[in-house]
Scaffold this motif. Structure first.
Motif, short mmCIF file in Angstrom:
data_model
loop_
_atom_site.label_atom_id
_atom_site.label_comp_id
_atom_site.label_asym_id
_atom_site.label_seq_id
_atom_site.Cartn_x
_atom_site.Cartn_y
_atom_site.Cartn_z
N GLN A 99 0.82 -1.19 0.00
CA GLN A 99 0.00 0.00 0.00
C GLN A 99 0.87 1.25 0.00
N ALA A 100 0.22 2.40 -0.05
CA ALA A 100 0.94 3.66 -0.10
C ALA A 100 0.74 4.45 1.18
N PRO A 101 1.61 5.42 1.44
CA PRO A 101 1.51 6.17 2.69
C PRO A 101 0.46 7.26 2.62
N ASN A 102 -0.08 7.62 3.77
CA ASN A 102 -0.90 8.81 3.93
C ASN A 102 -0.01 9.94 4.41
N ASN A 103 -0.54 11.14 4.36
CA ASN A 103 0.17 12.28 4.91
C ASN A 103 0.12 12.21 6.43
N PRO A 104 1.26 12.35 7.13
CA PRO A 104 1.24 12.29 8.60
C PRO A 104 0.41 13.38 9.23
N MET A 105 0.05 14.41 8.47
CA MET A 105 -0.81 15.45 9.00
C MET A 105 -2.20 14.93 9.32
N ASP A 106 -2.57 13.76 8.78
CA ASP A 106 -3.88 13.20 9.07
C ASP A 106 -4.03 12.89 10.56
N GLU A 107 -2.95 12.40 11.18
CA GLU A 107 -3.02 12.14 12.61
C GLU A 107 -3.28 13.41 13.39
N LEU A 108 -2.59 14.47 13.01
CA LEU A 108 -2.77 15.75 13.69
C LEU A 108 -4.22 16.22 13.57
N GLY A 109 -4.84 15.95 12.42
CA GLY A 109 -6.23 16.34 12.21
C GLY A 109 -7.21 15.67 13.15
N TYR A 110 -6.82 14.51 13.70
CA TYR A 110 -7.69 13.81 14.63
C TYR A 110 -8.00 14.64 15.87
N LEU A 111 -7.11 15.57 16.23
CA LEU A 111 -7.31 16.35 17.45
C LEU A 111 -8.63 17.11 17.42
N LYS A 112 -9.05 17.51 16.23
CA LYS A 112 -10.29 18.29 16.12
C LYS A 112 -11.51 17.45 16.46
N SER A 113 -11.36 16.13 16.50
CA SER A 113 -12.51 15.27 16.74
C SER A 113 -12.56 14.77 18.19
N ALA A 114 -11.77 15.37 19.08
CA ALA A 114 -11.80 14.96 20.48
C ALA A 114 -13.18 15.19 21.07
N SER A 115 -13.69 14.18 21.77
CA SER A 115 -15.00 14.29 22.42
C SER A 115 -14.82 14.86 23.82
N SER A 116 -15.91 14.95 24.57
CA SER A 116 -15.84 15.48 25.93
C SER A 116 -15.29 14.45 26.92
N LYS A 117 -15.03 13.22 26.44
CA LYS A 117 -14.47 12.18 27.30
C LYS A 117 -12.95 12.32 27.38
N ILE A 118 -12.51 13.24 28.22
CA ILE A 118 -11.09 13.55 28.34
C ILE A 118 -10.67 13.44 29.80
N THR A 119 -9.58 12.74 30.06
CA THR A 119 -9.03 12.59 31.40
C THR A 119 -7.63 13.17 31.44
N LYS A 120 -7.37 14.03 32.40
CA LYS A 120 -6.02 14.53 32.61
C LYS A 120 -5.24 13.48 33.38
N VAL A 121 -4.18 12.97 32.76
CA VAL A 121 -3.38 11.91 33.37
C VAL A 121 -2.31 12.49 34.30
N GLY A 122 -1.68 13.56 33.85
CA GLY A 122 -0.61 14.15 34.64
C GLY A 122 0.23 15.07 33.79
N THR A 123 1.50 15.21 34.13
CA THR A 123 2.41 16.06 33.36
C THR A 123 3.65 15.28 33.00
N ALA A 124 4.37 15.76 31.99
CA ALA A 124 5.61 15.11 31.55
C ALA A 124 6.48 16.14 30.85
N LYS A 125 7.78 15.92 30.86
CA LYS A 125 8.70 16.77 30.12
C LYS A 125 9.15 16.01 28.88
N LEU A 126 8.86 16.57 27.71
CA LEU A 126 9.22 15.96 26.43
C LEU A 126 10.13 16.90 25.66
N ASP A 127 11.30 16.44 25.29
CA ASP A 127 12.27 17.28 24.56
C ASP A 127 12.48 18.62 25.25
#
Length: 284
Positions: A151-179
């Protein structure tokens, strides 16, 4: 890259079943979910992240088949740069057995520089192939595990687009330091019905048997996405579900850093590419 992400409707990346477990750097004081602040932070992260214009990325994907076929798997890793506003990017890909590829996304076309053996199998004499992603998205894209490298690749920006579909079911897990950046870690449910405009979402819903997709996100203090984890459990692959068929699990890890850094995204000259879109969509 011949890893068949079209089976999921997702982009390029590789992780090991991480959506559902916390980051090793996350704090243990997880908060209760569903706060309006958390919902807004995740939903707004798409616009805030793309406003940075460019970013460096690391992406990983792992595909596993369970049941009687346990042990079959495919792993892909990628690093490179993205133009977040133009939905373009340039990636270096690491495949199993030391195989290396290059992929460039530009103007809704994917360009792949493949090993000589892969080019020969496609009957291609140029060092690069090109794939029209719009045409590919209109074709049926289900695949079996054995077809994942066809098969062929999709644009990785598609994953980023998923953020717009976040529902109200959100849990804050904690904090982390990344890079070096302080981030807030959320566990979310993505409502796929909100993203019908994304390629292959209909196929993804059929394959998972669900309209919701669990995910984990890490958002920095500027409201930008730093990390996204997805795990897609596919019970229906290739358009059918055979009795006692082994499920396929696709785990995706997308990381972003160095926002605003210069990135070079240069499609190969037309004389160095061969369009293989018709071959990929044949029979669909």
């Amino acid at each position: 890259m011949r890893h068949g992400l079209k089976v999921t409707g997702s982009g390029i990346a590789l992780a090991a079943a991480l959506a559902g477990c916390s980051s090793g750097n996350s704090s243990s004081n997880a908060g209760s979910g569903g706060s309006s602040d958390g919902v807004h932070a995740v939903q707004a992260a798409y616009a805030t992240t793309t406003a940075a214009r460019t970013a460096k990325t690391t992406m990983k994907i792992q595909v596993k088949q369970g049941g009687a076929a346990a042990g079959q798997q495919l792993a892909v890793a990628a690093t490179g740069g993205l133009n977040l506003t133009a939905r373009s990017g340039a990636l270096k890909i690491s495949l199993p057995q030391g195989v290396q590829e290059q992929v460039v996304f530009a103007h809704k076309v994917a360009y792949e520089k493949l090993p000589a053996q892969a080019l020969s199998q496609l009957g291609v004499r140029t060092p690069w192939i090109s794939i029209d992603l719009d045409r590919l998205a209109k074709a049926e894209t289900g695949s079996s595990l054995s077809q994942l490298q066809q098969q062929a690749p999709n644009n990785p920006m598609d994953e980023l687009g998923y953020l717009k579909s976040a529902s109200s079911k959100i849990t804050k897990v904690g904090t982390a330091k990344l890079d070096g950046a302080e981030t807030t870690h959320y566990r979310v449910a993505l409502d796929l019905d909100k993203q019908k405009n994304l390629p292959a979402i209909k196929n993804l819903e059929k394959a998972t048997g669900s309209h919701n997709l669990p995910a984990q996100v890490w958002i920095d203090s500027a409201g930008r996405l730093r990390k996204l984890l997805l795990t897609e459990k596919l019970s229906k692959v290739g358009g059918t579900t055979a009795p006692n068929a082994a499920p396929v699990t696709v785990s995706i890890n997308l990381g972003l850093s160095d926002f605003g850094a210069p990135v070079a995204i240069d499609p190969p000259p037309s004389g160095q590419t061969t369009d293989v879109t018709a071959k990929l969509t044949a029979g669909h």
